[in-house]
Scaffold this active site. Structure first.
Site, short mmCIF file in Angstrom:
data_model
loop_
_atom_site.label_atom_id
_atom_site.label_comp_id
_atom_site.label_asym_id
_atom_site.label_seq_id
_atom_site.Cartn_x
_atom_site.Cartn_y
_atom_site.Cartn_z
N THR A 266 -10.71 18.60 29.04
CA THR A 266 -9.42 18.93 29.65
C THR A 266 -8.27 18.82 28.65
O THR A 266 -8.21 17.89 27.84
CB THR A 266 -9.15 17.99 30.83
N SER B 46 -9.34 23.13 34.76
CA SER B 46 -10.57 23.78 35.20
C SER B 46 -10.86 25.06 34.40
O SER B 46 -12.01 25.48 34.28
CB SER B 46 -10.48 24.13 36.69
N PRO C 59 -24.26 20.40 36.68
CA PRO C 59 -24.98 19.94 37.88
C PRO C 59 -25.26 18.45 37.88
O PRO C 59 -25.10 17.77 38.90
CB PRO C 59 -26.27 20.76 37.85
N GLU D 250 -23.51 16.13 36.29
CA GLU D 250 -22.24 15.45 36.49
C GLU D 250 -21.84 15.47 37.96
O GLU D 250 -21.39 14.46 38.52
CB GLU D 250 -21.15 16.11 35.65
#
Length: 382
Positions: free
Chosen positions: A129, A135, A243, A245
């Site tokens: 990030t 995102s 997946p 995470e």
């Protein structure tokens, strides 16, 4: 609801986890929250007891145990002692960083980094990030350019869990602006590399003991030996690990739902108003009945997801479904349980009050609820 997820060996392991938490975490967690810092020594002891890092091969000091049910046991037991800051750091190591190091490293890199992880001496972080790119990973501006055999890394990351404590940081960077989605790569930046600076420890509304930071990279010379995975496949590497995470978020969420609900149920039949326990009022019983039903139904989905993950069959879409729904349920359960506690629910000495703040982030990190719905929606659209 009876669950047949676990075998005897998992329940024996549960006792080990409980004993560790009572000895090493429970007596210290309030102090960690106040100091906004978790003692590093607890991770050494956690690794020694097999609380995380079980998947590391024996040759590097691990147990080579890949059954995710052991990870679920840890999440459930940490939830019961309300040590959610510690839970997040354990999840960060086990569900994120470690799997990048297991799946994407060369033999030489494994020799360098895995023994330290297996001993709890190396703490990792994942830096995706940025201030202007959350995102939308393709919007990242952190870049790395070749300089001889090395890479020169420049950029800034934010909201990085364990960013202050981390010894190794997996950094996503743009390496070819002209290559589209194939123009990103991953690098491991190590503590002490010139030009790698940590900014302030961010002041969050919850999870105070879990350090979250801004990171700065100014002409950091990263040797080619610290390229993680394949050059140009950074986005694909990130996507392939999401997946796991998101399953990690789901197991923490359902474990916390059940813990807070059970404490609230007991409270409702101990707390009296108008001459009787508040749980004897039909309105309260109905609310408890609704919460119990939702938790049991969602528990079945999470258990099924764990079985699917063990079998290598958990899809990105199924993980996204669990992540958004369970984290939103957690938010709703904690809010309703706080309401049932009345004024006491607003007092920080009560676990439900702390959970109200600590769990709010669950619908944001690991992919927001909106992003999860977009992933599912795109799949439905074919």
């Amino acid at each position: 609801m009876d669950r047949d997820l676990y075998d005897d060996v998992h329940e024996q392991y549960r006792e080990t986890v409980r004993e560790f938490l009572e000895r090493e975490v429970v007596p210290n967690h309030a102090r960690w929250e106040e100091e906004r810092w978790i003692d590093r020594s607890v991770y050494v002891e956690a690794a020694k007891q097999g609380i995380y890092g079980l998947q590391i091969p024996e040759e590097y000091g691990g147990a080579d145990e890949h059954d995710y049910r052991f990870r679920f046991v840890v999440a459930e037991e940490i939830a019961k002692v309300h040590a959610l800051s510690f839970a997040l750091t354990v999840s960060l190591q086990d569900d994120l960083v470690l799997h990048y190091l297991l799946d994407l490293t060369t033999d030489e890199q494994k020799q360098r980094w895995l023994p330290g992880f297996a001993a709890g001496e190396l703490i990792g972080a994942l830096a995706m990030t940025e201030p202007g790119a959350g995102s939308d990973l393709r919007g990242m501006s952190t870049s790395a350019r070749r300089d001889g055999d090395d890479w020169i890394l420049n950029g800034q990351k934010t909201f990085i869990s364990s960013g202050i404590m981390a010894d190794l940081v997996v950094v996503a960077a743009r390496t070819d602006p002209e290559a589209g989605s194939k123009g990103y790569s991953l690098f491991v930046v190590e503590r002490g590399m010139p030009g790698f600076e940590r900014g302030r420890k961010l002041d969050k509304i919850g999870l105070p003991a879990q350090d979250t930071a801004e990171l700065y990279f100014e002409d950091v010379r990263v040797p080619r030996e610290n390229l993680l995975g394949t050059e140009g496949r950074g986005l694909q590497h990130l996507m392939s690990h999401l997946p796991r995470e998101r399953l990690g978020v789901s197991i923490k969420a359902i474990a916390n739902c059940r813990t807070i609900f059970e404490e609230t149920r007991r409270y409702c039949f101990e707390r009296k108003a108008f001459g009787q326990p508040i749980g004897d009022f039909q309105a309260v019983r109905f609310e408890l009945a609704e919460l119990a039903t939702e938790i049991d139904i969602v528990q079945a989905y999470v258990d099924k997801s764990v079985v699917a993950y063990n079998a290598g069959k958990l899809t990105a879409v199924d993980a996204a479904k669990g992540k958004w729904y369970v984290s939103e349920l957690q938010k709703r359960v904690v809010d309703q349980c706080l309401q049932l506690h009345g004024g006491y629910g607003y007092m920080s000495e009560y676990p439900v009050a702390r959970a109200f703040l600590d769990t709010r982030i669950q619908t944001i990190y690991g992919g927001t609820t909106a992003i999860m719905k977009e992933i599912i929606g795109r799949d439905l659209a074919g």
